[in-house]
Design a protein around this motif. Structure first.
Motif, PDB file in Angstrom:
ATOM      1  N   LEU A 197       0.822  -1.210   0.000  1.00 29.55           N
ATOM      2  CA  LEU A 197       0.000   0.000   0.000  1.00 29.55           C
ATOM      3  C   LEU A 197       0.856   1.260   0.000  1.00 29.55           C
ATOM      4  O   LEU A 197       0.548   2.229  -0.688  1.00 29.55           O
ATOM      5  N   ARG A 198       1.926   1.242   0.765  1.00 25.26           N
ATOM      6  CA  ARG A 198       2.831   2.392   0.832  1.00 25.26           C
ATOM      7  C   ARG A 198       3.432   2.660  -0.536  1.00 25.26           C
ATOM      8  O   ARG A 198       3.460   3.803  -0.998  1.00 25.26           O
ATOM      9  N   ASP A 199       3.890   1.600  -1.204  1.00 26.76           N
ATOM     10  CA  ASP A 199       4.462   1.741  -2.544  1.00 26.76           C
ATOM     11  C   ASP A 199       3.423   2.257  -3.538  1.00 26.76           C
ATOM     12  O   ASP A 199       3.710   3.154  -4.333  1.00 26.76           O
ATOM     13  N   GLU A 200       2.218   1.685  -3.492  1.00 24.17           N
ATOM     14  CA  GLU A 200       1.147   2.100  -4.402  1.00 24.17           C
ATOM     15  C   GLU A 200       0.814   3.582  -4.237  1.00 24.17           C
ATOM     16  O   GLU A 200       0.500   4.262  -5.210  1.00 24.17           O
ATOM     17  N   GLN A 201       0.892   4.053  -2.998  1.00 30.75           N
ATOM     18  CA  GLN A 201       0.504   5.433  -2.705  1.00 30.75           C
ATOM     19  C   GLN A 201       1.685   6.402  -2.750  1.00 30.75           C
ATOM     20  O   GLN A 201       1.523   7.593  -2.487  1.00 30.75           O
ATOM     21  N   GLY A 202       2.859   5.873  -3.074  1.00 28.36           N
ATOM     22  CA  GLY A 202       4.030   6.725  -3.203  1.00 28.36           C
ATOM     23  C   GLY A 202       4.496   7.351  -1.902  1.00 28.36           C
ATOM     24  O   GLY A 202       5.058   8.451  -1.894  1.00 28.36           O
ATOM     25  N   LEU A 203       4.282   6.642  -0.805  1.00 27.88           N
ATOM     26  CA  LEU A 203       4.693   7.147   0.503  1.00 27.88           C
ATOM     27  C   LEU A 203       6.038   6.560   0.897  1.00 27.88           C
ATOM     28  O   LEU A 203       6.372   5.439   0.515  1.00 27.88           O
ATOM     29  N   LEU A 204       6.772   7.318   1.670  1.00 30.65           N
ATOM     30  CA  LEU A 204       8.060   6.861   2.180  1.00 30.65           C
ATOM     31  C   LEU A 204       7.879   6.275   3.573  1.00 30.65           C
ATOM     32  O   LEU A 204       6.974   6.669   4.313  1.00 30.65           O
TER      33      LEU A 204
END
Length: 95
Positions: free
Chosen positions: A10-17
């Motif tokens: 989910l973090r990768d999909e949403q472009g979050l670090l």
């Protein structure tokens, strides 16, 4: 590592670090990384906060988190784990 895989996805999909989510949880980035890798268990409150931050259903995230806890307990007990889980399911139904 169901929960860790899910938050990484989910973090990768949403472009979050990692550092962004770590800051929101008020933990350091290495601690968050350990949670994501499954080396450390998130606290229940952190799971709820992550569900909110990642726009996910709280119950689904808590279910993955709890499933990881169950897997940790039955690890190495493959011959007995299915029977034990069936007994637990029956007890839960009786509650």
């Amino acid at each position: 590592m169901l929960f860790g895989n899910k938050i990484k996805e989910l973090r990768d999909e949403q472009g979050l670090l990692q550092r962004q989510l770590a800051a929101a949880l008020e933990i350091d980035t290495p601690m968050f990384s350990k949670i994501e890798r499954g080396d450390r268990r998130a606290k229940r409150e952190q799971v709820i906060k992550l569900a909110e931050l990642l726009h996910q259903d709280e119950n689904e995230m808590l279910t993955l988190w709890l499933a990881d806890k169950v897997l940790d307990v039955v690890e190495g007990e493959e011959k007995l784990s299915n029977n034990a889980i069936n007994i637990v399911q029956e007890q839960i139904k009786a509650i």
